[in-house]
Motif scaffolding. Structure first.
Motif, PDB file in Angstrom:
ATOM      1  N   PHE A 102      58.972  56.147  36.805  1.00 27.43           N
ATOM      2  CA  PHE A 102      59.711  57.335  37.240  1.00 27.43           C
ATOM      3  C   PHE A 102      60.716  57.770  36.173  1.00 27.43           C
ATOM      4  O   PHE A 102      60.774  58.947  35.788  1.00 27.43           O
ATOM      5  N   ILE A 103      61.510  56.815  35.657  1.00 29.30           N
ATOM      6  CA  ILE A 103      62.526  57.128  34.645  1.00 29.30           C
ATOM      7  C   ILE A 103      61.869  57.643  33.362  1.00 29.30           C
ATOM      8  O   ILE A 103      62.295  58.655  32.788  1.00 29.30           O
ATOM      9  N   GLY A 104      60.838  56.947  32.905  1.00 27.30           N
ATOM     10  CA  GLY A 104      60.164  57.353  31.677  1.00 27.30           C
ATOM     11  C   GLY A 104      59.594  58.752  31.753  1.00 27.30           C
ATOM     12  O   GLY A 104      59.710  59.552  30.810  1.00 27.30           O
ATOM     13  N   GLN A 105      58.980  59.082  32.892  1.00 22.00           N
ATOM     14  CA  GLN A 105      58.403  60.416  33.057  1.00 22.00           C
ATOM     15  C   GLN A 105      59.485  61.490  33.112  1.00 22.00           C
ATOM     16  O   GLN A 105      59.281  62.610  32.649  1.00 22.00           O
ATOM     17  N   MET A 106      60.657  61.152  33.659  1.00 24.23           N
ATOM     18  CA  MET A 106      61.773  62.106  33.663  1.00 24.23           C
ATOM     19  C   MET A 106      62.176  62.464  32.238  1.00 24.23           C
ATOM     20  O   MET A 106      62.627  63.574  31.969  1.00 24.23           O
ATOM     21  N   TYR A 107      62.035  61.509  31.334  1.00 22.70           N
ATOM     22  CA  TYR A 107      62.375  61.754  29.928  1.00 22.70           C
ATOM     23  C   TYR A 107      61.210  62.358  29.144  1.00 22.70           C
ATOM     24  O   TYR A 107      61.287  62.499  27.926  1.00 22.70           O
ATOM     25  N   GLY A 108      60.131  62.678  29.842  1.00 23.62           N
ATOM     26  CA  GLY A 108      59.007  63.343  29.189  1.00 23.62           C
ATOM     27  C   GLY A 108      58.011  62.414  28.535  1.00 23.62           C
ATOM     28  O   GLY A 108      57.157  62.857  27.753  1.00 23.62           O
ATOM     29  N   MET A 109      58.078  61.120  28.844  1.00 24.49           N
ATOM     30  CA  MET A 109      57.142  60.166  28.257  1.00 24.49           C
ATOM     31  C   MET A 109      55.828  60.150  29.042  1.00 24.49           C
ATOM     32  O   MET A 109      55.803  60.401  30.252  1.00 24.49           O
ATOM     33  N   GLY A 110      54.720  59.852  28.350  1.00 20.62           N
ATOM     34  CA  GLY A 110      53.430  59.697  29.007  1.00 20.62           C
ATOM     35  C   GLY A 110      53.316  58.308  29.616  1.00 20.62           C
ATOM     36  O   GLY A 110      53.942  57.349  29.147  1.00 20.62           O
ATOM     37  N   LEU A 111      52.499  58.175  30.650  1.00 20.27           N
ATOM     38  CA  LEU A 111      52.373  56.896  31.350  1.00 20.27           C
ATOM     39  C   LEU A 111      51.884  55.768  30.442  1.00 20.27           C
ATOM     40  O   LEU A 111      52.339  54.628  30.554  1.00 20.27           O
ATOM     41  N   GLU A 112      50.982  56.083  29.539  1.00 23.40           N
ATOM     42  CA  GLU A 112      50.456  55.048  28.645  1.00 23.40           C
ATOM     43  C   GLU A 112      51.560  54.500  27.750  1.00 23.40           C
ATOM     44  O   GLU A 112      51.671  53.276  27.543  1.00 23.40           O
ATOM     45  N   ILE A 114      54.828  54.634  28.359  1.00 24.41           N
ATOM     46  CA  ILE A 114      55.777  53.916  29.215  1.00 24.41           C
ATOM     47  C   ILE A 114      55.279  52.505  29.484  1.00 24.41           C
ATOM     48  O   ILE A 114      56.009  51.521  29.332  1.00 24.41           O
ATOM     49  N   GLU A 115      54.015  52.396  29.889  1.00 27.60           N
ATOM     50  CA  GLU A 115      53.448  51.107  30.263  1.00 27.60           C
ATOM     51  C   GLU A 115      53.418  50.144  29.081  1.00 27.60           C
ATOM     52  O   GLU A 115      53.712  48.944  29.222  1.00 27.60           O
ATOM     53  N   GLN A 116      53.098  50.660  27.914  1.00 24.33           N
ATOM     54  CA  GLN A 116      53.040  49.813  26.719  1.00 24.33           C
ATOM     55  C   GLN A 116      54.421  49.230  26.402  1.00 24.33           C
ATOM     56  O   GLN A 116      54.567  48.031  26.166  1.00 24.33           O
ATOM     57  N   LYS A 117      55.426  50.094  26.392  1.00 29.23           N
ATOM     58  CA  LYS A 117      56.783  49.638  26.100  1.00 29.23           C
ATOM     59  C   LYS A 117      57.313  48.729  27.207  1.00 29.23           C
ATOM     60  O   LYS A 117      57.927  47.685  26.941  1.00 29.23           O
ATOM     61  N   GLY A 141      71.861  40.198  38.038  1.00 29.25           N
ATOM     62  CA  GLY A 141      71.484  40.128  36.626  1.00 29.25           C
ATOM     63  C   GLY A 141      70.138  40.772  36.349  1.00 29.25           C
ATOM     64  O   GLY A 141      69.963  41.446  35.333  1.00 29.25           O
ATOM     65  N   MET A 142      69.178  40.581  37.263  1.00 27.82           N
ATOM     66  CA  MET A 142      67.848  41.183  37.102  1.00 27.82           C
ATOM     67  C   MET A 142      67.928  42.702  37.191  1.00 27.82           C
ATOM     68  O   MET A 142      67.287  43.422  36.416  1.00 27.82           O
ATOM     69  N   LYS A 143      68.732  43.191  38.129  1.00 30.15           N
ATOM     70  CA  LYS A 143      68.920  44.646  38.247  1.00 30.15           C
ATOM     71  C   LYS A 143      69.569  45.207  36.983  1.00 30.15           C
ATOM     72  O   LYS A 143      69.206  46.296  36.518  1.00 30.15           O
ATOM     73  N   GLN A 144      70.528  44.454  36.430  1.00 28.88           N
ATOM     74  CA  GLN A 144      71.202  44.913  35.216  1.00 28.88           C
ATOM     75  C   GLN A 144      70.221  44.999  34.051  1.00 28.88           C
ATOM     76  O   GLN A 144      70.260  45.951  33.263  1.00 28.88           O
ATOM     77  N   LYS A 145      69.350  44.023  33.933  1.00 32.42           N
ATOM     78  CA  LYS A 145      68.334  44.057  32.878  1.00 32.42           C
ATOM     79  C   LYS A 145      67.427  45.272  33.045  1.00 32.42           C
ATOM     80  O   LYS A 145      67.057  45.928  32.058  1.00 32.42           O
ATOM     81  N   LEU A 146      67.065  45.586  34.284  1.00 34.07           N
ATOM     82  CA  LEU A 146      66.193  46.732  34.547  1.00 34.07           C
ATOM     83  C   LEU A 146      66.894  48.041  34.189  1.00 34.07           C
ATOM     84  O   LEU A 146      66.280  48.955  33.627  1.00 34.07           O
ATOM     85  N   LEU A 147      68.190  48.125  34.490  1.00 31.07           N
ATOM     86  CA  LEU A 147      68.965  49.317  34.128  1.00 31.07           C
ATOM     87  C   LEU A 147      69.037  49.481  32.612  1.00 31.07           C
ATOM     88  O   LEU A 147      68.975  50.603  32.097  1.00 31.07           O
ATOM     89  N   ILE A 148      69.167  48.371  31.894  1.00 36.92           N
ATOM     90  CA  ILE A 148      69.210  48.431  30.426  1.00 36.92           C
ATOM     91  C   ILE A 148      67.864  48.898  29.885  1.00 36.92           C
ATOM     92  O   ILE A 148      67.800  49.752  28.983  1.00 36.92           O
ATOM     93  N   ILE A 149      66.775  48.370  30.440  1.00 38.36           N
ATOM     94  CA  ILE A 149      65.439  48.823  30.029  1.00 38.36           C
ATOM     95  C   ILE A 149      65.290  50.318  30.280  1.00 38.36           C
ATOM     96  O   ILE A 149      64.812  51.071  29.422  1.00 38.36           O
ATOM     97  N   ALA A 150      65.722  50.766  31.462  1.00 43.43           N
ATOM     98  CA  ALA A 150      65.609  52.185  31.820  1.00 43.43           C
ATOM     99  C   ALA A 150      66.408  53.073  30.872  1.00 43.43           C
ATOM    100  O   ALA A 150      66.007  54.206  30.572  1.00 43.43           O
ATOM    101  N   SER A 151      67.535  52.565  30.381  1.00 47.93           N
ATOM    102  CA  SER A 151      68.383  53.374  29.490  1.00 47.93           C
ATOM    103  C   SER A 151      67.825  53.476  28.079  1.00 47.93           C
ATOM    104  O   SER A 151      68.213  54.365  27.315  1.00 47.93           O
ATOM    105  N   LEU A 152      66.897  52.570  27.729  1.00 47.46           N
ATOM    106  CA  LEU A 152      66.413  52.494  26.339  1.00 47.46           C
ATOM    107  C   LEU A 152      64.935  52.830  26.179  1.00 47.46           C
ATOM    108  O   LEU A 152      64.464  53.008  25.055  1.00 47.46           O
ATOM    109  N   ILE A 153      64.201  52.926  27.267  1.00 43.62           N
ATOM    110  CA  ILE A 153      62.737  53.062  27.214  1.00 43.62           C
ATOM    111  C   ILE A 153      62.297  54.273  26.395  1.00 43.62           C
ATOM    112  O   ILE A 153      61.249  54.268  25.743  1.00 43.62           O
TER     113      ILE A 153
END
Length: 264
Positions: A102-112, A114-117, A141-153
């Motif tokens: 969801f986050i990746g697509q909001m930033y205009g990324m393609g699913l392939e 997003i999935e690779q990264k 801690g797990m949620k925080q890691k996911l938020l960091i991934i979402a901010s950098l994907i």
């Protein structure tokens, strides 16, 4: 470090219910800088970031991001920004995979892409086993890691980290600190806000200290140290914000806990 200006605040001011929260902030941030953005609670740090992100619009002055005034270009610049808020809201009913897609697509990324990264990042953040689990089952801690991934994907150029180490174990903290250093060397600009002064002191190229809506200090740790009597960033912080009651307050708390006052 590049001389290119990534972010500029010109006479930035804002009021809430008659209270001056920011008072004519003027700052220029260069590409590749790690900015330690610190100040007491209520100093205006979060308000500044919300204005830059376009979440608050009733301000005076100008915010120039990537050379464009955000009043004139209110959407496009956001694709190049990453943000980890202090108390990040996250969709608990989604799985980790659904959330990042969801986050990746909001930033205009393609699913392939997003999935690779995402697959590679899950492995590095040790979340591979829970990629299809509901976020509601995650630890802090797990949620925080996911938020960091979402901010950098989406590979942003300007990153805002507000207490990004909250809830992380010691190994993860070391990884994130090293990651920030390498991102800056790769030309990313990072705003790092935290109350953990020793971390800010060590990782920041430049420190901005905000108090009562005004910039009280702006410079490297060594520059701030040279201008002030105290030695550590925590001591400089207390000196510049006028807070010198921590010892007495701590003593009073201990006395109350021990019931000392009741026996006098």
């Amino acid at each position: 470090m590049s001389e290119e200006t990534i972010l500029e605040l010109k006479d930035l001011s804002i009021q809430f219910i008659g209270k001056q929260v920011l008072n004519q902030i003027n700052v220029k941030i260069k590409r590749g800088e790690i900015i330690g953005y610190i100040g007491p609670n209520g100093a205006g740090k979060s308000t500044t970031v919300k204005i830059i992100l376009g979440l608050l619009s009733d301000y005076k002055g100008d915010v120039i991001v990537f050379g464009e005034n955000i009043r004139d270009h209110p959407v496009d610049y956001k694709r190049r920004i990453g943000y980890v808020p202090e108390n990040g809201e996250i969709y608990d009913d989604l799985t980790a995979t659904e959330y990042i897609h969801f986050i990746g697509q909001m930033y205009g990324m393609g699913l392939e892409q997003i999935e690779q990264k995402f697959t590679a990042l899950l492995d590095k953040f040790e979340l591979k086993a829970v990629r299809h689990a509901r976020i509601a089952t995650f630890s802090k801690g797990m949620k925080q890691k996911l938020l960091i991934i979402a901010s950098l994907i989406h590979d942003p150029d300007l990153i805002f980290f507000d207490e990004p180490l909250a809830g992380l174990d010691a190994n993860s903290v070391m990884i994130i600190k090293e990651m920030m250093d390498q991102l800056a060397k790769a030309g990313k600009t990072i705003f790092y806000s935290s109350h953990i002064m020793d971390v800010v002191e060590k990782i920041s190229d430049r420190i901005l200290l905000l108090n009562q809506g005004e910039v009280m200090a702006d410079g490297s740790f060594m520059e701030l140290k040279a201008k002030n009597k105290e030695g550590t960033l925590e001591q400089i912080f207390n000196q510049l914000t006028g807070f010198d009651q921590h010892e007495q307050t701590a003593t009073d708390i201990v006395r109350i806990i021990q019931g000392a006052d009741q026996h006098e």
